[in-house]
Write a protein that holds these residues in place. Structure first.
Motif, PDB file in Angstrom:
ATOM      1  N   LEU A 112      32.222  86.781  -1.755  1.00 15.90           N
ATOM      2  CA  LEU A 112      31.191  86.322  -2.681  1.00 15.90           C
ATOM      3  C   LEU A 112      29.895  86.118  -1.905  1.00 15.90           C
ATOM      4  O   LEU A 112      29.893  85.489  -0.851  1.00 15.90           O
ATOM      5  CB  LEU A 112      31.597  85.019  -3.358  1.00 15.90           C
ATOM      6  N   SER A 113      28.821  86.679  -2.409  1.00 12.39           N
ATOM      7  CA  SER A 113      27.492  86.594  -1.790  1.00 12.39           C
ATOM      8  C   SER A 113      27.356  87.428  -0.523  1.00 12.39           C
ATOM      9  O   SER A 113      26.381  87.276   0.207  1.00 12.39           O
ATOM     10  CB  SER A 113      27.083  85.144  -1.521  1.00 12.39           C
ATOM     11  N   LEU A 114      28.293  88.324  -0.259  1.00 12.78           N
ATOM     12  CA  LEU A 114      28.159  89.258   0.859  1.00 12.78           C
ATOM     13  C   LEU A 114      27.058  90.259   0.506  1.00 12.78           C
ATOM     14  O   LEU A 114      27.034  90.808  -0.591  1.00 12.78           O
ATOM     15  CB  LEU A 114      29.495  89.979   1.080  1.00 12.78           C
ATOM     16  N   THR A 115      26.130  90.475   1.409  1.00 10.90           N
ATOM     17  CA  THR A 115      24.986  91.340   1.134  1.00 10.90           C
ATOM     18  C   THR A 115      25.381  92.812   1.241  1.00 10.90           C
ATOM     19  O   THR A 115      26.102  93.207   2.158  1.00 10.90           O
ATOM     20  CB  THR A 115      23.830  91.031   2.102  1.00 10.90           C
ATOM     21  N   VAL A 116      24.876  93.587   0.294  1.00 14.09           N
ATOM     22  CA  VAL A 116      25.099  95.038   0.300  1.00 14.09           C
ATOM     23  C   VAL A 116      23.769  95.757   0.108  1.00 14.09           C
ATOM     24  O   VAL A 116      22.808  95.203  -0.430  1.00 14.09           O
ATOM     25  CB  VAL A 116      26.069  95.489  -0.813  1.00 14.09           C
ATOM     26  N   LYS A 134      27.540  93.284   9.870  1.00 16.21           N
ATOM     27  CA  LYS A 134      28.342  93.985  10.882  1.00 16.21           C
ATOM     28  C   LYS A 134      29.555  93.194  11.358  1.00 16.21           C
ATOM     29  O   LYS A 134      30.498  93.763  11.891  1.00 16.21           O
ATOM     30  CB  LYS A 134      27.477  94.387  12.067  1.00 16.21           C
ATOM     31  N   GLU A 135      29.545  91.879  11.152  1.00 12.69           N
ATOM     32  CA  GLU A 135      30.665  91.033  11.573  1.00 12.69           C
ATOM     33  C   GLU A 135      31.780  90.994  10.524  1.00 12.69           C
ATOM     34  O   GLU A 135      32.890  90.565  10.833  1.00 12.69           O
ATOM     35  CB  GLU A 135      30.180  89.607  11.852  1.00 12.69           C
ATOM     36  N   HIS A 136      31.498  91.425   9.306  1.00 10.33           N
ATOM     37  CA  HIS A 136      32.487  91.326   8.232  1.00 10.33           C
ATOM     38  C   HIS A 136      33.453  92.510   8.288  1.00 10.33           C
ATOM     39  O   HIS A 136      33.044  93.653   8.522  1.00 10.33           O
ATOM     40  CB  HIS A 136      31.795  91.261   6.871  1.00 10.33           C
ATOM     41  N   LEU A 137      34.721  92.229   8.030  1.00 15.91           N
ATOM     42  CA  LEU A 137      35.757  93.260   8.079  1.00 15.91           C
ATOM     43  C   LEU A 137      35.477  94.410   7.113  1.00 15.91           C
ATOM     44  O   LEU A 137      35.713  95.575   7.442  1.00 15.91           O
ATOM     45  CB  LEU A 137      37.128  92.632   7.801  1.00 15.91           C
TER      46      LEU A 137
END
Length: 156
Positions: A112-116, A134-137
């Motif tokens: 939730l709220s992860l930027t794309v 870049k740190e997100h799986l």
């Protein structure tokens, strides 16, 4: 389909999962949902917030296929209405813009709220989403791919 590791038959695998609406809209009681949202299969207005439905593709290792997460992202009012005004046109050459994910995606933390980055498509395509943290799986898997076994786990 067979497992890439052991060759055992693992059954049919779906290569996509989609959400009918943003999580916040889904959680509203029906009467409140009717008062606070305007929604169809591609567009949502929730109070004074604007959301688009699109697809984040994750390549499958050793395959020509990709897994598609059909999620909703919140975008600016300006980007939303530019998309609406040009919905039936080829928008693939328009500049991309930012959005934030409005669904919890199973098997991944903190979506939730992860930027794309939002890239609009032609008149028959939903927007495509590229994760940028870049740190997100999910970002790492969008770049490097996932195993067929992980795709199979999404169905369970």
């Amino acid at each position: 389909m067979k497992c890439g590791c052991c060759g055992k038959y693992i059954g049919d695998i779906s290569f996509d999962k989609s959400y009918k609406m943003p999580d916040e809209a889904w959680a509203l009681p029906e009467a409140e949902k009717n008062n606070r949202t305007q929604i169809d299969s591609d567009l949502c207005r929730l109070d004074e917030r604007y959301l688009l439905r699109g697809v984040a593709y994750i390549p499958v290792i050793d395959s020509e296929k990709s897994y598609g997460w059909g999620v909703w992202v919140e975008v600016s009012e300006q980007n939303f209405f530019e998309y609406v005004d040009n919905y039936e046109n080829d928008n693939s050459s328009r500049p991309s813009f930012l959005g934030v994910v409005a669904n919890k995606i199973p098997s991944y933390e903190n979506t939730l709220s992860l930027t794309v980055q939002v890239q609009l498509g032609n008149e028959t395509q939903r927007p495509t989403f590229t994760f940028i943290d870049k740190e997100h799986l999910l970002t790492q898997e969008q770049v490097n791919g996932v195993s067929i076994e992980k795709i199979h786990s999404f169905s369970n």
